[in-house]
Design a protein around this motif. Structure first.
Motif, PDB file in Angstrom:
ATOM      1  N   ARG A 108      65.868  45.160  17.632  1.00 40.40           N
ATOM      2  CA  ARG A 108      65.895  46.142  16.532  1.00 40.40           C
ATOM      3  C   ARG A 108      67.219  46.887  16.506  1.00 40.40           C
ATOM      4  O   ARG A 108      67.774  47.139  15.437  1.00 40.40           O
ATOM      5  N   GLN A 111      69.776  44.612  14.920  1.00 44.67           N
ATOM      6  CA  GLN A 111      69.613  44.605  13.465  1.00 44.67           C
ATOM      7  C   GLN A 111      70.172  45.882  12.848  1.00 44.67           C
ATOM      8  O   GLN A 111      70.833  45.835  11.799  1.00 44.67           O
ATOM      9  N   ASP A 112      69.932  47.022  13.496  1.00 43.37           N
ATOM     10  CA  ASP A 112      70.446  48.292  12.979  1.00 43.37           C
ATOM     11  C   ASP A 112      71.972  48.310  12.984  1.00 43.37           C
ATOM     12  O   ASP A 112      72.595  48.791  12.026  1.00 43.37           O
ATOM     13  N   ARG A 113      72.588  47.788  14.051  1.00 42.43           N
ATOM     14  CA  ARG A 113      74.048  47.728  14.102  1.00 42.43           C
ATOM     15  C   ARG A 113      74.600  46.822  13.008  1.00 42.43           C
ATOM     16  O   ARG A 113      75.597  47.157  12.361  1.00 42.43           O
ATOM     17  N   GLU A 114      73.951  45.665  12.796  1.00 40.37           N
ATOM     18  CA  GLU A 114      74.393  44.756  11.740  1.00 40.37           C
ATOM     19  C   GLU A 114      74.264  45.401  10.367  1.00 40.37           C
ATOM     20  O   GLU A 114      75.159  45.245   9.521  1.00 40.37           O
ATOM     21  N   GLU A 115      73.203  46.146  10.135  1.00 42.48           N
ATOM     22  CA  GLU A 115      73.011  46.839   8.857  1.00 42.48           C
ATOM     23  C   GLU A 115      74.091  47.898   8.642  1.00 42.48           C
ATOM     24  O   GLU A 115      74.647  48.009   7.551  1.00 42.48           O
ATOM     25  N   ARG A 116      74.393  48.673   9.679  1.00 42.26           N
ATOM     26  CA  ARG A 116      75.457  49.679   9.561  1.00 42.26           C
ATOM     27  C   ARG A 116      76.801  49.018   9.289  1.00 42.26           C
ATOM     28  O   ARG A 116      77.598  49.517   8.489  1.00 42.26           O
ATOM     29  N   ARG A 117      77.060  47.882   9.965  1.00 42.94           N
ATOM     30  CA  ARG A 117      78.303  47.145   9.748  1.00 42.94           C
ATOM     31  C   ARG A 117      78.394  46.661   8.308  1.00 42.94           C
ATOM     32  O   ARG A 117      79.445  46.782   7.673  1.00 42.94           O
ATOM     33  N   ARG A 118      77.310  46.128   7.759  1.00 44.24           N
ATOM     34  CA  ARG A 118      77.297  45.668   6.367  1.00 44.24           C
ATOM     35  C   ARG A 118      77.547  46.822   5.401  1.00 44.24           C
ATOM     36  O   ARG A 118      78.304  46.680   4.438  1.00 44.24           O
ATOM     37  N   ARG A 119      76.937  47.975   5.662  1.00 46.13           N
ATOM     38  CA  ARG A 119      77.149  49.127   4.790  1.00 46.13           C
ATOM     39  C   ARG A 119      78.593  49.608   4.837  1.00 46.13           C
ATOM     40  O   ARG A 119      79.160  49.959   3.806  1.00 46.13           O
TER      41      ARG A 119
END
Length: 130
Positions: A108, A111-119
């Motif tokens: 999890r 996934q949170d790090r990847e989401e922040r990177r995408r944003r």
């Protein structure tokens, strides 16, 4: 009557120590993920209840008239005390080895790090376009 209280304390703290070690590893998600309580559940509560269990075991055996060897009492209370300090530091944000974190929490967080990177990348792309 003192013996009964120490035995109840031993039982309760032992069950809670085991619960806080096993439960986060058998679930797939929790409502406390992402909050300060996550670190408390994962790193602070298990060593605290383990230390309480050893202390209450020692006091219960003392109430029965059985004394622990000094080296054994110092070793168990010392080790669990050290674990409590490390658990408190981990609860305050110190990085811990991945082996101490359940797999679902590691996934999890990834996934949170990847989401922040995408944003961040989307924000940079939007800023460079405008």
């Amino acid at each position: 009557m003192e013996i009964v209280w120490w035995l109840l304390a031993t039982l309760a703290s032992s069950v809670l120590a085991i619960w806080f070690v096993v439960y986060p590893r058998i679930i797939n998600d929790a409502t406390w993920y992402g909050f300060f309580s996550e670190r408390m559940y994962l790193y602070a509560f298990p060593p605290f209840f383990a230390a309480a269990a050893f202390y209450s075991m020692r006091e219960a055996s003392r109430a029965f008239g059985l004394l622990w060897a000094d080296w054994f009492a110092q070793a168990t209370i010392g080790v669990t005390g050290l674990l409590m300090i490390l658990g408190l530091l981990a609860a305050l944000g110190m990085p811990v080895p991945p082996i101490l974190t359940p797999k679902w929490v590691r996934e999890r967080r990834k996934q949170d790090r990847e989401e922040r990177r995408r944003r961040r990348e989307a924000k940079k792309a939007g800023a460079s376009d405008g």
